[in-house]
Design an enzyme around this catalytic site. Structure first.
Site, mmCIF file in Angstrom:
data_model
loop_
_atom_site.group_PDB
_atom_site.id
_atom_site.type_symbol
_atom_site.label_atom_id
_atom_site.label_comp_id
_atom_site.label_asym_id
_atom_site.label_seq_id
_atom_site.Cartn_x
_atom_site.Cartn_y
_atom_site.Cartn_z
ATOM 1 N N ARG A 15 0.821 -1.207 0.000
ATOM 2 C CA ARG A 15 0.000 0.000 0.000
ATOM 3 C C ARG A 15 0.861 1.265 0.000
ATOM 4 O O ARG A 15 1.911 1.300 0.628
ATOM 5 C CB ARG A 15 -0.903 0.033 1.229
ATOM 6 C CG ARG A 15 -1.919 -1.089 1.260
ATOM 7 C CD ARG A 15 -2.783 -1.035 2.501
ATOM 8 N NE ARG A 15 -3.672 -2.180 2.573
ATOM 9 C CZ ARG A 15 -3.338 -3.364 3.090
ATOM 10 N NH1 ARG A 15 -2.137 -3.553 3.594
ATOM 11 N NH2 ARG A 15 -4.210 -4.347 3.093
ATOM 12 N N SER B 113 6.964 -5.107 7.414
ATOM 13 C CA SER B 113 6.527 -6.034 8.464
ATOM 14 C C SER B 113 7.229 -7.386 8.427
ATOM 15 O O SER B 113 6.601 -8.432 8.206
ATOM 16 C CB SER B 113 5.023 -6.188 8.396
ATOM 17 O OG SER B 113 4.450 -4.917 8.420
ATOM 18 N N ASP C 72 4.130 -3.254 10.879
ATOM 19 C CA ASP C 72 2.686 -2.983 10.856
ATOM 20 C C ASP C 72 2.079 -2.852 12.253
ATOM 21 O O ASP C 72 1.194 -2.033 12.478
ATOM 22 C CB ASP C 72 1.924 -4.030 10.033
ATOM 23 C CG ASP C 72 2.327 -5.458 10.357
ATOM 24 O OD1 ASP C 72 3.136 -5.667 11.285
ATOM 25 O OD2 ASP C 72 1.839 -6.373 9.675
HETATM 26 P P1 ADP Z 1 -1.413 -8.345 5.114
HETATM 27 O O1 ADP Z 1 -1.415 -9.198 6.340
HETATM 28 O O2 ADP Z 1 -0.776 -8.995 3.974
HETATM 29 O O3 ADP Z 1 -1.009 -6.947 5.348
HETATM 30 P P2 ADP Z 1 -4.261 -8.143 5.290
HETATM 31 O O4 ADP Z 1 -4.222 -7.626 6.660
HETATM 32 O O5 ADP Z 1 -5.169 -7.481 4.310
HETATM 33 O O6 ADP Z 1 -2.902 -8.252 4.584
HETATM 34 O O7 ADP Z 1 -4.684 -9.672 5.441
HETATM 35 C C1 ADP Z 1 -4.810 -10.455 4.308
HETATM 36 C C2 ADP Z 1 -4.944 -11.874 4.750
HETATM 37 O O8 ADP Z 1 -6.053 -12.016 5.640
HETATM 38 C C3 ADP Z 1 -5.221 -12.801 3.596
HETATM 39 O O9 ADP Z 1 -4.033 -13.367 3.132
HETATM 40 C C4 ADP Z 1 -6.115 -13.854 4.186
HETATM 41 O O10 ADP Z 1 -5.346 -14.889 4.710
HETATM 42 C C5 ADP Z 1 -6.798 -13.169 5.318
HETATM 43 N N1 ADP Z 1 -8.143 -12.726 4.948
HETATM 44 C C6 ADP Z 1 -8.494 -11.636 4.236
HETATM 45 N N2 ADP Z 1 -9.824 -11.554 4.105
HETATM 46 C C7 ADP Z 1 -10.337 -12.610 4.749
HETATM 47 C C8 ADP Z 1 -11.653 -13.097 4.976
HETATM 48 N N3 ADP Z 1 -12.736 -12.501 4.498
HETATM 49 N N4 ADP Z 1 -11.772 -14.211 5.697
HETATM 50 C C9 ADP Z 1 -10.707 -14.848 6.188
HETATM 51 N N5 ADP Z 1 -9.445 -14.459 5.992
HETATM 52 C C10 ADP Z 1 -9.261 -13.347 5.289
HETATM 53 MG MG MG Z 2 -0.953 -5.576 6.718
#
Ligand code: ADP
Ligand code: MG
Length: 499
Positions: A108, A177, A230
């Protein structure tokens, strides 16, 4: 009846009996196999059980490991990394700041405009995109050139209602992170990659410097003012919004937490002086381990086949990267040992084919005939004609795996509260006496917590269960969105050289 007729009748009877016997035996076999599948699920349920007594053991183990990690480097599986952040944003910050958030599935870029005292965040803009797979395992130069080019495009994008960028150098908050050994607020070396990233030449390098060089090369007049992860960004935004915020937890692709610790409790850094007498500590709790964690054969197999064996044990039981795959492993074993699926279930042998959001869709399916479960099985696993009772069993598997994950995360959170004397137990660790609990806010961010209804519900329930009725009302879990990025921009403001 003639002889021929009698023979025919006997023959028919024999055939009918044989068919009936075959049908009965097939139905017995099927029932036995169904029984086997149910037994497998029951076995899983027992192995994943997290009664409150066990959760309290995990709470204690977490607090003990936190102490050990603060006492000496390498003293615990918890790295308890110093962040050099001794001041969290309080609302007086002013100006336009940028941030980058890299740490898992999505990348992002953000711009945040701060109006100073009382005006809070005037506006912010976020652009998100997935990290190309090939960049996750390429060279550090390729990765940072890519990031700098996206940032440049973002900065140059016009007509978006933001102030024009003046010519002077801009401060950037960089949320990165992965475990970093921080050298100062704006520099730190990468200890190791996690969450599927593996860019060998970046390990041991100053990550902020890598980005600064890439930005200079591409002609961007910016520098990293705050290098954070993060959890720290999320804590910063949480504190900006509510000053009782003392800890932040990420439950997304991976899982981690950070909290505000008194500097005199950071024994491994004797003589550490900060203006506030406190410092944010990045726990790297994904690597937490305790013999009290309920581990199954599926967890062991997942770990054995992972590129980081014996590491990130807590994360492998909790986070979005892994939950779907634990369920897949259970379903695969059910298919192998008890042919509950009419179709061949070959796809179940493919690692990570069942992503956690799909698992969440199945689990959250409240239609009477579990239509969504059927759709996921058909579209993503190529298994059709799955009977309703089998679909129900699959939902139960999702429930068991998620319940365990969320309750363990809850125990981790209470472990942090215990370490800082905010769990109502008297705070022996921090020398505080028993008294009225203080209002305590923990911010939680991450796609898993936000997107998976049952996960969130189970986690919140478990926190109350562990803390008990007297203390639970004083502990608030707040959802944070984009905090990891916005918080980094806020920290860039706090630590800006122009301030
Ligand atoms: P990151 O951890 O990469 O910064 P996010 O916080 O957006 O990204 O989390 C993304 C992860 O969260 C995805 O890889 C998935 O495993 C999980 N995730 C995202 N949306 C859902 C959902 N609706 N239900 C369950 N798990 C989800
Ligand atoms: Mg994240």
């Amino acid at each position: 009846m003639g002889r021929v007729g009698l023979g025919l009748a006997v023959g028919c009877a024999v055939v009918t009996c044989a068919i009936a016997a075959a049908l009965v035996s097939r139905s017995v076999r099927r029932r036995r196999r169904w029984g086997q599948a149910v037994a497998l699920v029951r076995e899983l349920e027992v192995a994943c059980d997290t009664p409150v007594g066990r959760l309290r053991q995990v709470v204690d183990a977490m607090a003990v490991e936190m102490h050990a990690g603060l006492a000496s480097d390498g003293g615990s599986k918890l790295k308890m990394l110093l962040t050099f952040i001794d001041n969290l944003p309080d609302g007086t910050e002013e100006g336009t700041y940028y941030a980058l958030d890299l740490g898992g599935t999505n990348f992002r870029v953000l711009r945040v405009q701060l109006g100073g005292k009382g005006s809070m965040i005037l506006s912010h803009k976020v652009e998100s995109q997935p990290i190309p797979q090939e960049l996750m395992t390429g060279t550090s130069e390729e990765l940072f050139n890519f990031i700098a080019s996206i940032l440049k495009r973002f900065v140059q994008s016009e007509n978006d209602g933001f102030q024009q960028l003046p010519d002077d150098r801009k401060d950037l908050g960089f949320t990165f992170s992965f475990p970093v050994k921080q050298l100062s607020i704006s520099s730190g070396v990468l200890i190791k990659w996690t969450k599927g990233f593996s860019i060998e030449d970046a390990v041991g390098k100053d990550i902020a410097q890598c980005l600064n060089e890439a930005m200079t090369k591409i002609g961007l007049n910016m520098r990293v003012a705050a290098l954070v992860n993060d959890t720290v960004g999320t804590l910063a935004l949480g504190h900006y919004n509510d000053e009782d915020t003392v800890a932040a937890v990420i439950i997304g692709t991976g899982t981690n937490a950070c909290y505000l610790e008194r500097t005199d409790a950071i024994i491994k850094c004797q003589g550490l002086l900060t203006n506030s007498g406190a410092m944010v500590v990045n726990m790297e709790w994904g690597n937490f381990w305790s013999s009290h964690l309920p581990r199954t054969s599926y967890d062991i197999a997942l770990d054995d086949e992972s590129p980081n064996r014996n590491e990130q044990g807590f994360e492998k039981m909790i986070s979005g990267m892994y939950l779907g795959d634990i369920v897949r492993r259970v379903l695969y074993r059910m298919a192998e040992e008890s042919d509950i699926f009419l179709d061949p279930a070959k796809n179940l042998s493919v690692p990570f084919i069942l992503r956690t959001p799909l698992m969440a869709n199945m689990h959250d399916d409240d239609s009477p005939d579990l239509t969504e479960v059927g759709r996921v099985l058909e579209e993503h696993l190529k298994i059709s004609r799955v009977p309703l009772k089998v679909r129900r069993l699959i939902v139960r598997v999702c429930d068991i795996v998620t319940r365990r994950a969320s309750r363990l995360a809850a125990a981790g959170i209470v472990g942090m509260l215990k370490k800082t004397g905010r769990d109502g137990s008297g705070g022996v660790a921090s020398g505080r006496t028993r008294g009225k609990p203080r209002r305590t806010v923990v911010v939680v961010e991450g796609g898993l917590y936000i997107g998976y209804t049952m996960f969130k519900q189970y986690l919140n329930e478990a926190i109350s269960e562990i803390l008990g009725d007297e203390v639970a009302p004083y502990v608030l879990l707040k959802v944070s969105e984009d905090g990891s990025g916005i918080g980094a921009a806020l920290l860039a403001a706090v630590y800006s050289s122009n301030r």
